[in-house]
Design an enzyme around this catalytic site. Sequence first.
Site, PDB file in Angstrom:
ATOM      1  N   THR A  25       0.638  -0.970   0.022  1.00 29.08           N
ATOM      2  CA  THR A  25      -0.011  -0.033  -0.004  1.00 29.08           C
ATOM      3  C   THR A  25       0.996   1.373   0.095  1.00 29.08           C
ATOM      4  OG1 THR A  25      -1.669  -1.277   1.262  1.00 29.08           O
ATOM      5  CG2 THR A  25      -1.866   1.435   1.447  1.00 29.08           C
ATOM      6  N   SER A  27       2.223   5.243  -2.061  1.00 27.16           N
ATOM      7  CA  SER A  27       2.669   6.072  -3.277  1.00 27.16           C
ATOM      8  C   SER A  27       3.629   5.482  -4.078  1.00 27.16           C
ATOM      9  CB  SER A  27       2.641   7.471  -2.918  1.00 27.16           C
ATOM     10  OG  SER A  27       3.830   7.688  -2.002  1.00 27.16           O
ATOM     11  N   ALA A  82       7.852   1.675   2.466  1.00 25.82           N
ATOM     12  CA  ALA A  82       8.173   1.651   3.886  1.00 25.82           C
ATOM     13  C   ALA A  82       8.281   3.043   4.367  1.00 25.82           C
ATOM     14  CB  ALA A  82       9.530   0.891   4.315  1.00 25.82           C
ATOM     15  N   GLU A 102      -0.374  -5.371   5.864  1.00 24.29           N
ATOM     16  CA  GLU A 102       0.875  -5.697   5.275  1.00 24.29           C
ATOM     17  C   GLU A 102       1.674  -6.617   5.784  1.00 24.29           C
ATOM     18  OE1 GLU A 102       1.186  -1.026   3.660  1.00 24.29           O
ATOM     19  OE2 GLU A 102       1.795  -1.528   5.945  1.00 24.29           O
TER      20      GLU A 102
HETATM   21  C1  5RP Z   1       1.208   2.167   4.602  1.00 21.84           C
HETATM   22  C2  5RP Z   1       2.783   1.684   4.590  1.00 21.84           C
HETATM   23  C3  5RP Z   1       3.452   2.392   3.428  1.00 21.84           C
HETATM   24  O1  5RP Z   1       4.180   1.618   2.895  1.00 21.84           O
HETATM   25  C4  5RP Z   1       4.469   3.309   3.806  1.00 21.84           C
HETATM   26  O2  5RP Z   1       3.616   4.438   4.459  1.00 21.84           O
HETATM   27  C5  5RP Z   1       5.152   4.136   2.806  1.00 21.84           C
HETATM   28  O3  5RP Z   1       4.237   4.694   1.856  1.00 21.84           O
HETATM   29  P1  5RP Z   1       4.697   5.849   0.589  1.00 21.84           P
HETATM   30  O4  5RP Z   1       5.219   4.728  -0.256  1.00 21.84           O
HETATM   31  O5  5RP Z   1       3.627   6.230  -0.086  1.00 21.84           O
HETATM   32  O6  5RP Z   1       5.773   6.570   1.158  1.00 21.84           O
HETATM   33  O7  5RP Z   1       3.379   1.443   5.252  1.00 21.84           O
HETATM   34  O8  5RP Z   1       0.613   1.491   5.566  1.00 21.84           O
END
Ligand code: 5RP
Length: 220
Positions: A25, A27, A82, A102
């Site tokens: 999950t 971006s 992450a 996750e």
């Molecule tokens: C969601 C997560 C995401 O993987 C984490 O927040 C990183 O997100 P992004 O790629 O948008 O920076 O752990 O629960």
Amino acid sequence: MEAKKLAGEKAAEFIENGMKIGLGTGSTVYWTILRVGQLVKEGLQIEAIPTSKQTEALAKEHGIPLTDFSKVTQLDLTIDGADEIDEHFNLIKGGGGALLREKLVAAASKHFIVVADESKLVKTLGQFPLPVEVTPFAWEVTAQRIVSLNGNPVLRKKENQTFITDNGNYILDCHFKQISNPADLHNKLKLITGIVETGLFTNLTDMVVAGTENGARLME
Ligand code: 5RP
């Protein structure tokens, strides 16, 4: 954005025909999902388990066949983002609030690849507040127990409302500042009744694909 795109797309190269995969999950993995959608249109045969309702909707939109744990109990590969990654590949996750699913998906996978832009690489975890998923019932008591571990928890809000996870729980964002022993902190937190899961992912990551504006670096 380019760094996230390059990392996300690069990781899709590790997906092979016939695989069962986990889709994370956020971006960065967004770009993986779009690339997987393209590959599926070109004939790649895979089935995926999404880690959130958001990813489920995106995967469906891009024609990716989905499955679930009633049919598959082990996945070949999961790709996820992450919030922080330390030198030993310990992670903080859950910035998007999907940490429980996750972790379940990552733990059911033979291989786990993390995609992130370089800014997520840190020496020691803890600058990013640690997301901890808790039951709504007695969350205030659970928060007090986290205070006694010096966690400084803040109930997550979204648009002025309490944020609710896909599992109907709350998130406490906990400011530990420096997490020198992530596995130990995770174990201590898990002993607190009311904590469903923590965003500390230890001993799960096989590879990090770190994106820059010019390319993606594989770290193993
Ligand atoms: C969601 C997560 C995401 O993987 C984490 O927040 C990183 O997100 P992004 O790629 O948008 O920076 O752990 O629960």
